[in-house]
Design a protein around this motif. Structure first.
Motif, PDB file in Angstrom:
ATOM      1  N   GLN A  86       0.812  -1.217   0.000  1.00 40.44           N
ATOM      2  CA  GLN A  86       0.000   0.000   0.000  1.00 40.44           C
ATOM      3  C   GLN A  86       0.846   1.267   0.000  1.00 40.44           C
TER       4      GLN A  86
ATOM      5  N   TYR B 258       4.237   3.585  -1.327  1.00 41.43           N
ATOM      6  CA  TYR B 258       5.233   3.787  -2.374  1.00 41.43           C
ATOM      7  C   TYR B 258       6.607   3.557  -1.750  1.00 41.43           C
TER       8      TYR B 258
ATOM      9  N   HIS C  84      -4.194   9.113  -5.091  1.00 39.68           N
ATOM     10  CA  HIS C  84      -2.919   8.549  -4.628  1.00 39.68           C
ATOM     11  C   HIS C  84      -2.148   9.508  -3.732  1.00 39.68           C
TER      12      HIS C  84
ATOM     13  N   ARG D 150      -0.758   6.991  -1.206  1.00 47.92           N
ATOM     14  CA  ARG D 150      -1.295   5.631  -1.107  1.00 47.92           C
ATOM     15  C   ARG D 150      -1.437   5.005  -2.486  1.00 47.92           C
ATOM     16  N   ARG D 151      -0.961   3.781  -2.568  1.00 55.74           N
ATOM     17  CA  ARG D 151      -1.021   3.110  -3.864  1.00 55.74           C
ATOM     18  C   ARG D 151      -2.431   2.606  -4.141  1.00 55.74           C
ATOM     19  N   GLU D 152      -3.104   2.067  -3.132  1.00 54.69           N
ATOM     20  CA  GLU D 152      -4.509   1.676  -3.247  1.00 54.69           C
ATOM     21  C   GLU D 152      -4.856   1.032  -4.571  1.00 54.69           C
ATOM     22  N   ALA D 153      -4.156   0.007  -4.948  1.00 51.25           N
ATOM     23  CA  ALA D 153      -4.457  -0.649  -6.218  1.00 51.25           C
ATOM     24  C   ALA D 153      -5.808  -1.346  -6.154  1.00 51.25           C
TER      25      ALA D 153
END
Length: 424
Positions: free
Chosen positions: A219, A221, A281, A264-267
RNA sequence: GGAGACUUGUCCGAGUGGUUGAAGGAGCACGCCUGGAAAGUGUGUAUACGGGAAACUGUAUCGAGGGUUCGAAUCCCUCAGUCUCCGCCA
């Protein structure tokens, strides 16, 4: 991280509480206890043998001082034998220690007694609501349209500079961000929080301390060249200010606030959930963190909830406060209250703050301790909350206060924004 | 980026191979002294993990991790950090 001694003393209670948190693999608890016993056994064996080595070494020193070289040489052989036998024990001890640690970090914090059972957000309990939902004018639109109309956030250019989810605030949009940050910080410092401006990247130990590692590294970077993580929240650097510190009991409570961008990467999200400012992000947030005496942490949690609630009231936004159920709480939390504001044009609730008591879960990892009145070392408790995350607040302010050619702003922001409304 | 100095307990600070967990001082705690306080004075004052009913006791820890040695705060290596000078730079 849970304390081994506690698990050892209350294995069944621990399992019961873990179940509330929807933690399935209860065998981890047994494994922890087994490894801990194994560790103790090995430790004892290691200590006794090492003790013999130490004694012999001291005697060798004395013998050599007296010039009894031969006897010293004999004893050296003895020590060599002891050390050979020590080697496998010490290796085993290391392995077991690592295994124990490996199991221990799998366990989430235990939920507090009054955490509702349940798995899903729908199982959360609404504690209270406040503010009135607005009646929007004819032709009211969601904030992503307002943003374009007023030219205050440019997602396309942000995407060109970096990638999707990196908004570029512009003109009055940028100033609104600055106004909100300034207002939130002033509000917090007025309540006794000390303002910090922390590093935006943290090392592994800090990310581990607040519970982002080892589990949720996906989550964040990560900058491999330097082994740094971009912070997902100010909670990480700010709570770590006191990592490995023994504080004086009278210094408690320690109240800190900080504005930081959050990354936040929150893929894996899509659709209307992520439209506009709903999920990005990079966003701005003002955070509050407290390090407190264990006896006070629930009173402080309530105080923090009230603090955030008043802040939302001052923004004149409709809100509700939820007590999260076991399944919806974060890994490290013992009790969490979420704050949501009503986004009138989207007709949905958006989370803008999450206030949690972590009890000793984080402080155990970070070794934040104090000496109590009896001279006993104790882990402090840590808490944090957002006050507040900006993008969704902005979304609500825009949507709820839209009035055709302008957007009215709540009175508290006027001095910061330098105007009563946002105009074209 | 180059050169050098340094990193010891709550803090300051000694300590270059053998009862050093670590002198000394400050701070803190308790006691004495005092009408009360200051000063003075005495005693105590690290953490983690074990063993023990307890008294007490074992092991580890002198930035981190390795190594040499019977024995390391002390010697060697690696890494991190702090400071000083030079260079560069918003």
């Amino acid at each position: 991280m849970l304390q081994v001694a506690y698990i050892r003393q209350h294995p069944d209670l621990v399992k019961k509480r873990l179940a509330v948190k929807q933690f399935k693999d209860l065998s981890v608890v047994d494994e922890v206890i087994r490894l801990d016993e194994e560790r103790k056994r090995l430790q004892l064996e290691f200590d006794t043998t090492q003790s013999k080595v130490n004694t012999a070494s001291r005697e060798i020193g004395l013998l050599m001082g007296k010039g009894q070289q031969e006897e010293a040489a004999t004893r050296k052989l003895e020590v060599a034998a002891l050390k050979t036998s020590l080697q496998p024990i010490s290796e085993q001890l290391n392995i077991v220690g690592q295994q124990l640690q490996g199991e221990l970090v799998k366990l989430p914090n235990l939920p507090a007694q009054d955490v509702p059972a349940g798995k899903l957000p729908s199982d959360n309990i609404t504690v209270r609501e406040g503010g009135a939902k607005p009646v929007l004018p004819q032709g009211a639109v969601p904030h992503w349209d307002l943003i374009n109309q007023f030219g205050i956030v440019d997602f396309e250019t942000g995407a060109r500079i970096t990638g999707s989810g990196f908004p570029l605030y512009k003109g009055k949009g940028a100033k609104l961000q600055r106004s909100l940050i300034q207002y939130f910080l002033d509000y917090n410092t007025a309540a006794g929080y000390t303002e910090y401006l922390p590093p935006l990247m943290v090392n592994e130990a800090s990310a581990y301390g607040t519970g982002q590692l080892p589990d949720k590294e996906g989550q964040m970077y990560f900058m491999p060249a330097d082994n740094f993580y971009l912070i997902p929240t100010a909670e990480v650097p700010v709570t770590n200010i006191y990592r490995d510190e023994i504080v004086k009991e009278e210094e408690l409570p320690i109240k800190m606030t900080a504005y930081t961008p959050c990354f936040r990467r929150e893929a894996g999200s899509f659709g209307k959930d992520v439209r506009g400012l709903n999920r990005v992000h990079q966003f701005d947030k003002v955070e509050i963190v407290q390090i407190v005496h264990p006896d006070k942490s629930y009173a402080v949690l309530e105080e923090m909830v009230n603090h955030v609630e008043s802040l939302l009231q001052s923004l004149e936004l409709p809100y509700r406060i939820l007590k999260l159920c076991g399944g919806d709480m974060s890994f490290a939390s013992a009790l969490t209250f979420d704050f949501e504001v009503y986004s009138a044009a989207q007709e949905r609730w958006l989370e803008v703050s999450s206030v949690s008591n972590f009890e000793s879960f984080q402080t155990n990892r970070m070794k934040i301790r104090f000496k109590d009145a009896n001279g006993k070392m104790q882990l402090a408790h840590s808490l944090n909350g957002s006050s507040l995350a900006l993008p969704r607040i902005v979304a609500c302010l825009l949507e709820n206060n839209q009035a055709g050619d302008h957007i009215d702003l709540p009175a508290v922001l006027h001095p910061y924004f330098g105007a009563g409304s946002l105009t074209l």
